[in-house]
Design a protein around this motif. Structure first.
Motif, PDB file in Angstrom:
ATOM      1  N   PRO A 108       0.812  -1.230   0.000  1.00  0.00           N
ATOM      2  CA  PRO A 108       0.000   0.000   0.000  1.00  0.00           C
ATOM      3  C   PRO A 108       0.847   1.283   0.000  1.00  0.00           C
ATOM      4  N   GLY A 109       2.105   1.198   0.425  1.00  0.00           N
ATOM      5  CA  GLY A 109       2.932   2.392   0.481  1.00  0.00           C
ATOM      6  C   GLY A 109       3.941   2.488  -0.648  1.00  0.00           C
ATOM      7  N   ASP A 110       3.776   1.694  -1.690  1.00  0.00           N
ATOM      8  CA  ASP A 110       4.748   1.651  -2.777  1.00  0.00           C
ATOM      9  C   ASP A 110       4.238   2.433  -3.987  1.00  0.00           C
ATOM     10  N   ALA A 111       4.723   3.654  -4.142  1.00  0.00           N
ATOM     11  CA  ALA A 111       4.289   4.523  -5.242  1.00  0.00           C
ATOM     12  C   ALA A 111       4.625   3.919  -6.604  1.00  0.00           C
ATOM     13  N   ASP A 112       5.762   3.220  -6.689  1.00  0.00           N
ATOM     14  CA  ASP A 112       6.130   2.592  -7.965  1.00  0.00           C
ATOM     15  C   ASP A 112       5.112   1.535  -8.388  1.00  0.00           C
ATOM     16  N   ALA A 113       4.588   0.796  -7.427  1.00  0.00           N
ATOM     17  CA  ALA A 113       3.586  -0.225  -7.752  1.00  0.00           C
ATOM     18  C   ALA A 113       2.328   0.430  -8.317  1.00  0.00           C
ATOM     19  N   TYR A 114       1.869   1.511  -7.701  1.00  0.00           N
ATOM     20  CA  TYR A 114       0.697   2.223  -8.212  1.00  0.00           C
ATOM     21  C   TYR A 114       0.973   2.790  -9.610  1.00  0.00           C
ATOM     22  N   TYR A 115       2.158   3.330  -9.799  1.00  0.00           N
ATOM     23  CA  TYR A 115       2.556   3.882 -11.094  1.00  0.00           C
ATOM     24  C   TYR A 115       2.533   2.791 -12.164  1.00  0.00           C
ATOM     25  N   ASN A 116       3.126   1.641 -11.863  1.00  0.00           N
ATOM     26  CA  ASN A 116       3.159   0.540 -12.828  1.00  0.00           C
ATOM     27  C   ASN A 116       1.761   0.018 -13.138  1.00  0.00           C
ATOM     28  N   LEU A 117       0.899  -0.032 -12.138  1.00  0.00           N
ATOM     29  CA  LEU A 117      -0.490  -0.425 -12.383  1.00  0.00           C
ATOM     30  C   LEU A 117      -1.187   0.606 -13.268  1.00  0.00           C
ATOM     31  N   GLY A 118      -0.874   1.884 -13.062  1.00  0.00           N
ATOM     32  CA  GLY A 118      -1.433   2.929 -13.911  1.00  0.00           C
ATOM     33  C   GLY A 118      -1.044   2.729 -15.361  1.00  0.00           C
ATOM     34  N   ILE A 119       0.211   2.412 -15.599  1.00  0.00           N
ATOM     35  CA  ILE A 119       0.673   2.161 -16.972  1.00  0.00           C
ATOM     36  C   ILE A 119      -0.044   0.945 -17.559  1.00  0.00           C
ATOM     37  N   TYR A 120      -0.187  -0.104 -16.747  1.00  0.00           N
ATOM     38  CA  TYR A 120      -0.885  -1.300 -17.222  1.00  0.00           C
ATOM     39  C   TYR A 120      -2.308  -0.958 -17.663  1.00  0.00           C
ATOM     40  N   TYR A 121      -3.041  -0.248 -16.808  1.00  0.00           N
ATOM     41  CA  TYR A 121      -4.431   0.066 -17.143  1.00  0.00           C
ATOM     42  C   TYR A 121      -4.529   1.073 -18.289  1.00  0.00           C
ATOM     43  N   LEU A 122      -3.588   1.978 -18.395  1.00  0.00           N
ATOM     44  CA  LEU A 122      -3.581   2.913 -19.517  1.00  0.00           C
ATOM     45  C   LEU A 122      -3.365   2.150 -20.827  1.00  0.00           C
ATOM     46  N   ASN A 123      -2.447   1.198 -20.823  1.00  0.00           N
ATOM     47  CA  ASN A 123      -2.211   0.376 -22.011  1.00  0.00           C
ATOM     48  C   ASN A 123      -3.371  -0.561 -22.311  1.00  0.00           C
ATOM     49  N   SER A 124      -4.202  -0.822 -21.306  1.00  0.00           N
ATOM     50  CA  SER A 124      -5.397  -1.652 -21.485  1.00  0.00           C
ATOM     51  C   SER A 124      -6.613  -0.808 -21.865  1.00  0.00           C
ATOM     52  N   ALA A 125      -6.383   0.492 -22.090  1.00  0.00           N
ATOM     53  CA  ALA A 125      -7.432   1.442 -22.496  1.00  0.00           C
ATOM     54  C   ALA A 125      -8.459   1.710 -21.394  1.00  0.00           C
ATOM     55  N   ASP A 126      -8.091   1.454 -20.155  1.00  0.00           N
ATOM     56  CA  ASP A 126      -8.967   1.763 -19.018  1.00  0.00           C
ATOM     57  C   ASP A 126      -8.417   3.019 -18.347  1.00  0.00           C
ATOM     58  N   THR A 127      -8.704   4.165 -18.953  1.00  0.00           N
ATOM     59  CA  THR A 127      -8.105   5.416 -18.474  1.00  0.00           C
ATOM     60  C   THR A 127      -8.628   5.833 -17.107  1.00  0.00           C
ATOM     61  N   LEU A 128      -9.865   5.485 -16.780  1.00  0.00           N
ATOM     62  CA  LEU A 128     -10.403   5.849 -15.468  1.00  0.00           C
ATOM     63  C   LEU A 128      -9.611   5.156 -14.357  1.00  0.00           C
ATOM     64  N   THR A 129      -9.382   3.859 -14.503  1.00  0.00           N
ATOM     65  CA  THR A 129      -8.615   3.123 -13.497  1.00  0.00           C
ATOM     66  C   THR A 129      -7.156   3.571 -13.514  1.00  0.00           C
ATOM     67  N   ALA A 130      -6.610   3.797 -14.701  1.00  0.00           N
ATOM     68  CA  ALA A 130      -5.222   4.271 -14.805  1.00  0.00           C
ATOM     69  C   ALA A 130      -5.063   5.588 -14.048  1.00  0.00           C
ATOM     70  N   ARG A 131      -5.993   6.503 -14.249  1.00  0.00           N
ATOM     71  CA  ARG A 131      -5.927   7.803 -13.564  1.00  0.00           C
ATOM     72  C   ARG A 131      -5.929   7.629 -12.050  1.00  0.00           C
ATOM     73  N   ARG A 132      -6.781   6.727 -11.567  1.00  0.00           N
ATOM     74  CA  ARG A 132      -6.825   6.491 -10.112  1.00  0.00           C
ATOM     75  C   ARG A 132      -5.489   5.981  -9.593  1.00  0.00           C
ATOM     76  N   PHE A 133      -4.831   5.092 -10.344  1.00  0.00           N
ATOM     77  CA  PHE A 133      -3.530   4.577  -9.900  1.00  0.00           C
ATOM     78  C   PHE A 133      -2.441   5.645  -9.988  1.00  0.00           C
ATOM     79  N   PHE A 134      -2.455   6.462 -11.019  1.00  0.00           N
ATOM     80  CA  PHE A 134      -1.464   7.543 -11.117  1.00  0.00           C
ATOM     81  C   PHE A 134      -1.680   8.572 -10.001  1.00  0.00           C
ATOM     82  N   ASP A 135      -2.941   8.885  -9.705  1.00  0.00           N
ATOM     83  CA  ASP A 135      -3.229   9.790  -8.581  1.00  0.00           C
ATOM     84  C   ASP A 135      -2.735   9.198  -7.269  1.00  0.00           C
ATOM     85  N   ARG A 136      -2.933   7.909  -7.112  1.00  0.00           N
ATOM     86  CA  ARG A 136      -2.481   7.218  -5.893  1.00  0.00           C
ATOM     87  C   ARG A 136      -0.955   7.220  -5.796  1.00  0.00           C
ATOM     88  N   ALA A 137      -0.273   7.051  -6.931  1.00  0.00           N
ATOM     89  CA  ALA A 137       1.198   7.094  -6.938  1.00  0.00           C
ATOM     90  C   ALA A 137       1.690   8.471  -6.505  1.00  0.00           C
TER      91      ALA A 137
END
Length: 100
Positions: free
Chosen positions: A1-30
């Motif tokens: 829960p405290g790993d910003a890199d993990a949230y960032y990497n999940l954001g990239i995954y969801y952005l590449n999966s065309a799920d921009t809403l979820t990607a945005r949430r992960f980038f905001d969390r990072a």
């Protein structure tokens, strides 16, 4: 829960999966978790896709301002993207001069 890199990497995954809403949430969390610098670049790209150009410009300027070194590739990418975006919006000319 405290790993910003993990949230960032999940954001990239969801952005590449065309799920921009979820990607945005992960980038905001990072950003919230560890002020992950490069999340701003991707948040700018999401904002631009949503035609929220003011937010995109703000994210790009923040990423440039937070440059870590002269060799910071993401800050340079943000600078180039900001230049292209400002030209597209008619705010600057091809030399970078502000258009009134």
């Amino acid at each position: 829960p405290g790993d910003a890199d993990a949230y960032y990497n999940l954001g990239i995954y969801y952005l590449n999966s065309a799920d921009t809403l979820t990607a945005r949430r992960f980038f905001d969390r990072a950003l919230a978790t560890g002020n992950h610098l490069d999340s701003r670049l991707y948040l700018a790209k999401i904002a631009e896709k949503q035609h929220d150009f003011d937010s995109a410009i703000t994210y790009l300027r923040e990423r440039i301002r937070l440059k870590t070194s002269e060799d910071d590739a993401y800050a340079e990418e943000a600078r180039r993207h900001l230049f292209d975006l400002m030209r597209m919006l008619g705010k600057i000319d091809s030399t970078g001069k502000v258009i009134e």
